[in-house]
Design a protein around this motif. Structure first.
Motif, PDB file in Angstrom:
ATOM      1  N   GLY A 116       0.790  -1.220   0.000  1.00  0.00           N
ATOM      2  CA  GLY A 116       0.000   0.000   0.000  1.00  0.00           C
ATOM      3  C   GLY A 116       0.827   1.277   0.000  1.00  0.00           C
ATOM      4  N   HIS A 117       2.131   1.142  -0.122  1.00  0.00           N
ATOM      5  CA  HIS A 117       2.939   2.358  -0.161  1.00  0.00           C
ATOM      6  C   HIS A 117       2.872   2.965  -1.551  1.00  0.00           C
ATOM      7  CE1 HIS A 117       5.104   1.904   3.678  1.00  0.00           C
ATOM      8  NE2 HIS A 117       4.773   0.639   3.501  1.00  0.00           N
ATOM      9  N   ASN A 118       2.828   4.249  -1.597  1.00  0.00           N
ATOM     10  CA  ASN A 118       2.864   4.906  -2.883  1.00  0.00           C
ATOM     11  C   ASN A 118       4.294   5.342  -3.145  1.00  0.00           C
ATOM     12  OD1 ASN A 118       2.715   6.467  -5.065  1.00  0.00           O
ATOM     13  ND2 ASN A 118       1.283   7.965  -4.234  1.00  0.00           N
ATOM     14  N   ARG A 119       4.902   4.760  -4.136  1.00  0.00           N
ATOM     15  CA  ARG A 119       6.314   5.047  -4.376  1.00  0.00           C
ATOM     16  C   ARG A 119       6.531   6.073  -5.484  1.00  0.00           C
ATOM     17  NH1 ARG A 119      10.731   0.969  -3.529  1.00  0.00           N
ATOM     18  NH2 ARG A 119      10.903   1.875  -1.479  1.00  0.00           N
ATOM     19  N   LYS A 120       5.462   6.705  -5.936  1.00  0.00           N
ATOM     20  CA  LYS A 120       5.603   7.699  -7.002  1.00  0.00           C
ATOM     21  C   LYS A 120       6.184   9.003  -6.452  1.00  0.00           C
ATOM     22  CE  LYS A 120       3.696   6.010 -10.800  1.00  0.00           C
ATOM     23  NZ  LYS A 120       4.527   5.860 -11.992  1.00  0.00           N
ATOM     24  N   PHE A 121       6.957   9.657  -7.270  1.00  0.00           N
ATOM     25  CA  PHE A 121       7.329  11.043  -6.983  1.00  0.00           C
ATOM     26  C   PHE A 121       6.238  11.936  -7.571  1.00  0.00           C
ATOM     27  CE2 PHE A 121      11.349   8.942  -6.270  1.00  0.00           C
ATOM     28  CZ  PHE A 121      11.915   9.698  -5.255  1.00  0.00           C
ATOM     29  N   PRO A 122       6.184  13.203  -7.166  1.00  0.00           N
ATOM     30  CA  PRO A 122       5.108  14.068  -7.681  1.00  0.00           C
ATOM     31  C   PRO A 122       5.122  14.144  -9.208  1.00  0.00           C
ATOM     32  CG  PRO A 122       6.342  15.167  -5.934  1.00  0.00           C
ATOM     33  CD  PRO A 122       7.082  13.902  -6.240  1.00  0.00           C
ATOM     34  N   ASP A 123       3.953  14.387  -9.784  1.00  0.00           N
ATOM     35  CA  ASP A 123       3.877  14.574 -11.240  1.00  0.00           C
ATOM     36  C   ASP A 123       4.828  15.700 -11.638  1.00  0.00           C
ATOM     37  OD1 ASP A 123       1.973  12.667 -11.349  1.00  0.00           O
ATOM     38  OD2 ASP A 123       0.278  14.068 -11.512  1.00  0.00           O
ATOM     39  N   ASN A 124       5.396  15.574 -12.798  1.00  0.00           N
ATOM     40  CA  ASN A 124       6.317  16.591 -13.330  1.00  0.00           C
ATOM     41  C   ASN A 124       7.596  16.770 -12.522  1.00  0.00           C
ATOM     42  OD1 ASN A 124       4.441  17.223 -15.363  1.00  0.00           O
ATOM     43  ND2 ASN A 124       3.328  18.525 -13.912  1.00  0.00           N
ATOM     44  N   PHE A 125       7.900  15.834 -11.659  1.00  0.00           N
ATOM     45  CA  PHE A 125       9.170  15.913 -10.930  1.00  0.00           C
ATOM     46  C   PHE A 125      10.307  15.909 -11.955  1.00  0.00           C
ATOM     47  CE2 PHE A 125      12.664  14.355  -8.252  1.00  0.00           C
ATOM     48  CZ  PHE A 125      12.469  15.134  -7.125  1.00  0.00           C
ATOM     49  N   VAL A 126      11.292  16.775 -11.729  1.00  0.00           N
ATOM     50  CA  VAL A 126      12.388  16.917 -12.702  1.00  0.00           C
ATOM     51  C   VAL A 126      13.540  15.974 -12.318  1.00  0.00           C
ATOM     52  CG1 VAL A 126      14.114  18.525 -13.631  1.00  0.00           C
ATOM     53  CG2 VAL A 126      11.789  19.337 -13.124  1.00  0.00           C
ATOM     54  N   TRP A 127      13.886  15.073 -13.202  1.00  0.00           N
ATOM     55  CA  TRP A 127      15.052  14.205 -12.989  1.00  0.00           C
ATOM     56  C   TRP A 127      16.152  14.678 -13.910  1.00  0.00           C
ATOM     57  CZ3 TRP A 127      15.224  11.099  -8.957  1.00  0.00           C
ATOM     58  CH2 TRP A 127      14.019  10.677  -8.376  1.00  0.00           C
ATOM     59  N   GLY A 128      17.246  15.116 -13.331  1.00  0.00           N
ATOM     60  CA  GLY A 128      18.303  15.649 -14.174  1.00  0.00           C
ATOM     61  C   GLY A 128      19.676  15.191 -13.728  1.00  0.00           C
ATOM     62  N   THR A 129      20.664  15.600 -14.516  1.00  0.00           N
ATOM     63  CA  THR A 129      22.059  15.323 -14.177  1.00  0.00           C
ATOM     64  C   THR A 129      22.812  16.649 -14.222  1.00  0.00           C
ATOM     65  OG1 THR A 129      22.335  14.744 -16.499  1.00  0.00           O
ATOM     66  CG2 THR A 129      22.172  12.917 -14.929  1.00  0.00           C
ATOM     67  N   ALA A 130      23.975  16.692 -13.563  1.00  0.00           N
ATOM     68  CA  ALA A 130      24.709  17.948 -13.447  1.00  0.00           C
ATOM     69  C   ALA A 130      26.201  17.755 -13.725  1.00  0.00           C
ATOM     70  CB  ALA A 130      24.525  18.527 -12.044  1.00  0.00           C
ATOM     71  N   THR A 131      26.809  18.833 -14.208  1.00  0.00           N
ATOM     72  CA  THR A 131      28.270  18.899 -14.358  1.00  0.00           C
ATOM     73  C   THR A 131      28.685  20.363 -14.160  1.00  0.00           C
ATOM     74  OG1 THR A 131      28.198  19.431 -16.724  1.00  0.00           O
ATOM     75  CG2 THR A 131      28.353  17.078 -16.154  1.00  0.00           C
ATOM     76  N   ALA A 132      29.987  20.620 -14.229  1.00  0.00           N
ATOM     77  CA  ALA A 132      30.475  22.003 -14.188  1.00  0.00           C
ATOM     78  C   ALA A 132      31.568  22.172 -15.233  1.00  0.00           C
ATOM     79  CB  ALA A 132      31.033  22.325 -12.808  1.00  0.00           C
ATOM     80  N   ALA A 133      31.666  23.390 -15.756  1.00  0.00           N
ATOM     81  CA  ALA A 133      32.523  23.660 -16.916  1.00  0.00           C
ATOM     82  C   ALA A 133      33.947  23.107 -16.760  1.00  0.00           C
ATOM     83  CB  ALA A 133      32.560  25.163 -17.180  1.00  0.00           C
ATOM     84  N   TYR A 134      34.648  23.559 -15.717  1.00  0.00           N
ATOM     85  CA  TYR A 134      36.064  23.173 -15.653  1.00  0.00           C
ATOM     86  C   TYR A 134      36.233  21.672 -15.449  1.00  0.00           C
ATOM     87  CZ  TYR A 134      41.044  23.208 -14.794  1.00  0.00           C
ATOM     88  OH  TYR A 134      42.396  22.956 -14.900  1.00  0.00           O
TER      89      TYR A 134
END
Ligand code: GBH
Length: 496
Positions: A47-65
């Motif tokens: 009965g657990h709801n394992r969904k994240f909210p609708d439109n949740f943003v899943w992204g990745t990150a880096t930095a220039a240098y």
């Protein structure tokens, strides 16, 4: 014809056109479950709801240098990290970012990597000395062109760009002329650069971060001497550096709003000092809240409240920074969201029978760490950091702008990277993030640090933070098991 051996392999991780890794026949890795099967896992049955909210943003990150390389190309100027990384002994193995991941040339391939793991957003930083080789004055159009190409490529592939304007690569000329962040001249220069970039790209980029990790580029860089420019200044000067950095953020913010082509969402990406109640009692939670406010007093707290706490100023006494009311107003310019980089519980906290109302607890001697020596495993940080930001400052929108872990990943002969440590890390941290979103804490998105292994500052290339493994000889990118995990979570928007 397919050999028997091949067809008996039960799974392939199909991640991107360039990368397909075969998994062994034994049932070591449960990546066979396609997304619909998730609905039947034990948690949903319970009965657990394992969904994240609708439109949740899943992204990745880096930095220039850390990823771009191409340091001498197309008129780029010198940054303090070019200089610092060339000083023998400063960086593990004397590594530097001259080539890094060569993303400057391979960005199209990297956008495909993002796409292949359902990274719907990408947080990258803009190299100030690429755009203004001399920090201010005449811009270098070729520098900005790179970001134009990158942004267009992201948008063409349905990935939302999130731009960070400063991730530590200060133009060297500002260090030489003014002592970098020791001078408010640097804050003014940043505002000019930030306005220029915003004006040029805000037709396509709607989300901006002013600066990344104030604590790192102030205290760690000017006080503790760990990061470029590697100075160990007295506390009075460090307090001034902090003030100049938050002022720079405020001045940048104002300048950006003035030139924006359309309404923008602008925030910070701060490595908040995360205080976690050691045992979750009402008293300890209250204590963690107070501790969060004080532990961030010189940086996030002043940006959110427009004043330094009494404790902060009293404890500095004569070393307190010079500032004006007008500056405080700028520093606290309204933000559209708060971005926080969360890696660990910097401090465990309990209620204290003292003036502050809290006590800080040291981590146990053998508290487990990930591969970076500083990285104490503490998944609850990903729940408490956003919760306390919401409670303290009524934040309406919060992004986790970085979370991830370093490892000493190895590529097997079969071309696989089975990073069970990172998968373990992610499962536990994301469980706590899910706890936050299911309680209504307004976390809008999560950016994994990092898309791919890269130049890990003073730790060089030895510690790897990527979802993709980088072969630094061939510059080939290979998905790790964690890339598959991220992909499954992101595409199903469900905790796995
Ligand atoms: C982030 O910093 C950075 O934004 C990112 O560029 C970096 O690659 C990533 O995390 C992974 O480290 O060992 O005592 O010298 C995270 C916060 C602050 C953690 C500096 C490491 C060095 C501590 N970091 N800290 S020490």
């Amino acid at each position: 014809m397919e050999s028997k051996k091949n067809s008996s392999r039960r799974d392939f991780l199909k991640i991107g056109a360039t990368a397909t890794i075969a998994l062994p026949a034994i049932n070591l890795i449960s990546c066979k479950n396609e997304v619909p099967a998730i609905e039947q896992n034990s948690y949903t049955q319970l009965g657990h709801n394992r969904k994240f909210p609708d439109n949740f943003v899943w992204g990745t990150a880096t930095a220039a240098y850390q990823v771009e390389g191409a340091v001498n190309e197309d008129g780029r100027g010198v940054s303090i990290w070019d200089t610092y990384s060339k000083i023998p002994g400063k960086i593990k193995n004397n590594d530097n970012g001259d080539i890094a991941c060569d993303m400057y040339h391979r960005y199209k391939e990297d956008v495909q990597l993002m796409k292949s793991i359902h990274s719907g957003a990408y947080r990258f930083s803009i190299s100030w000395p690429r755009v203004f080789p001399n920090a201010t004055g005449t811009p270098n159009p070729k520098g900005l062109d790179f970001y134009n190409r990158l942004i267009d490529e992201l948008l063409a592939n349905g990935i939302t760009p999130y731009a960070t304007l400063y991730h530590w690569d200060l133009p060297q000329i500002l260090q030489d002329k003014y002592g970098g962040w020791q001078s408010k001249e640097t804050s003014k220069a940043f505002a000019e650069y930030a306005a220029y970039v915003t004006e040029k790209i805000s037709d396509r980029v709607k989300h901006f971060f002013t600066l990344n990790e104030f604590y790192s580029f102030t205290d760690l860089s000017y006080g503790l001497g760990q990061l470029a420019p590697g100075l160990k200044l007295p506390i009075k000067e460090v307090a001034q550096v902090r003030n100049n950095a938050v002022l720079e953020h405020g001045m940048g913010l104002q300048a950006m709003r003035q030139v924006a082509k359309s309404p923008l969402e602008i925030g910070v990406a701060e490595n908040i000092v995360t205080a976690v109640p050691v045992i979750e009692t009402k008293e300890n939670i209250e204590a963690a809240k107070k501790a969060t406010r004080e532990l961030n007093a010189g940086l996030l707290t002043v940006m959110m409240e427009g004043k330094y706490t009494d404790n902060y100023l009293n404890s500095l006494g004569p070393d307190a920074p010079d500032f004006t009311m007008e500056e405080l107003n700028l520093i606290a310019g309204p933000l559209d969201f708060v971005g926080i980089n969360v890696y660990l519980a910097n401090k465990y906290v309990q209620a204290g029978d003292n003036e502050n109302g809290f006590e800080l607890i040291q981590h146990a001697k053998h508290h487990p760490t990930m591969a970076s020596p500083w990285h104490m495993v503490s998944p609850e940080s990903l729940y408490w950091a956003p919760r306390l930001v919401m409670e303290l400052w009524k934040a309406k929108e919060i992004y986790i702008t970085e979370n991830g872990c370093g490892a000493t990943d190895e590529l097997s002969q079969e071309g696989q990277v089975i990073d069970t440590d990172r998968v373990m890390f992610l499962k536990n941290y994301l469980t706590q993030l899910h706890r936050a979103t299911s309680e209504g804490i307004p976390v809008t998105g999560y950016f994994h640090w990092s898309l791919m292994d890269n130049f890990e500052w003073i730790f060089g290339y030895g510690i790897r933070f990527g979802l993709f493994y980088m072969d630094y000889e061939s510059l080939e990118r290979n998905p790790k098991l964690s890339a598959e995990y991220f992909k499954k979570v992101a595409e199903s928007n469900t905790l796995l």
